[in-house]
Scaffold this active site. Structure first.
Site: not given
Length: 253
Positions: A54, A81, A144, A148
């Site tokens: 979907i 993600n 980054y 993270k």
């Protein structure tokens, strides 16, 4: 995992390609009903059509309400993600703001939206795609690497706070993965990540092994555990080694 995910409601953000698409395909292969989310509606649609999923396109920070509607009110697994990676000037505040919003706050917002229902029924699974950069660091990519670290810290917080109430949390921390994001890392990625890069499907396989073994930390590159231990045990030696990599990279630029 055979049969365990049959009919489960799964959301994967950033699933238009790379790791996200691999996760979506793997969950669908296990019989889950998969919501494919991506900012790029065309890429999300292509993956959803391939797996019978979907499409819920748009910002990962706001996907939960529409995903709940699409899955009849039940999200069993949420894969945070979607991510961004900026290199270059560490003082670029716009890069920091975007990195913080996508790599950390999107996870926080999703958890805030899902936790009340999960806690009420005593089950739920939160999968955070972090990066080995969240355990270690990455040269040439301050926003980054730092965000993270934040994503990993938030995943740890969720796990330690809610595991006794039925909430499962997994943090995926690969090094290089052959995706568009790796291609965009330039010479730093070529030096540090590319030599040992794995396929997105390898990351999905590592996650499913970790789920079966009920492990928080998912390491598609097992050697990352050794680097993480060295970082904690001998930080100055580890930093010196990373500085050596930095100098090597500067010579290549």
């Amino acid at each position: 995992m055979v049969g365990a995910l049959q009919g489960a409601g799964v959301v994967v953000t950033g699933a238009g390609g790379g790791i996200g698409a691999a996760l979506a395909r793997r969950f669908a292969a296990e019989g889950a009903r998969v919501v494919v989310n991506d900012l790029d509606a065309g890429r999300a649609k292509a993956v959803a059509e391939e797996i019978g999923g979907i499409v819920v396109a748009g910002d990962a920070s706001a996907v939960v309400p529409d995903a709940l509607d699409a899955l009849d009110g039940v999200v069993d697994v949420y894969c945070a993600n979607a991510g961004v990676a900026f290199g270059g000037d560490p003082l670029d505040e716009s890069a920091w703001a975007t990195s913080w919003d996508v790599n950390v706050m999107a996870h926080v917002r999703a958890a805030n939206a899902l936790l009340p229902g999960w806690l009420e029924r005593g089950s739920g699974r939160f999968v955070s795609t972090v990066s080995a950069a969240g355990l270690l660091t990455m040269i040439g990519a301050a926003p980054y690497a730092v965000t993270k670290h934040g994503a990993l810290a938030f995943a740890e917080y969720l796990s330690l706070t809610y595991r006794h109430r039925g909430i499962k949390v997994h943090a995926i921390c690969p090094q290089g993965v052959r995706t568009d994001m790796l291609a965009a890392t330039g010479s730093a990625g070529d030096l540090v990540l590319k030599p040992t890069a794995v396929e997105p499907e390898d990351v999905a396989e590592a996650l499913f092994r970790g789920i079966e073994e009920d492990r928080f930390l998912i390491l598609p590159h097992p050697e990352v555990a050794e680097y993480y231990q060295a970082r904690a045990a001998t930080p100055d030696r580890w930093l010196a080694g990373m500085n050596h990599l930095q100098q090597k990279w500067e010579e290549l630029r």
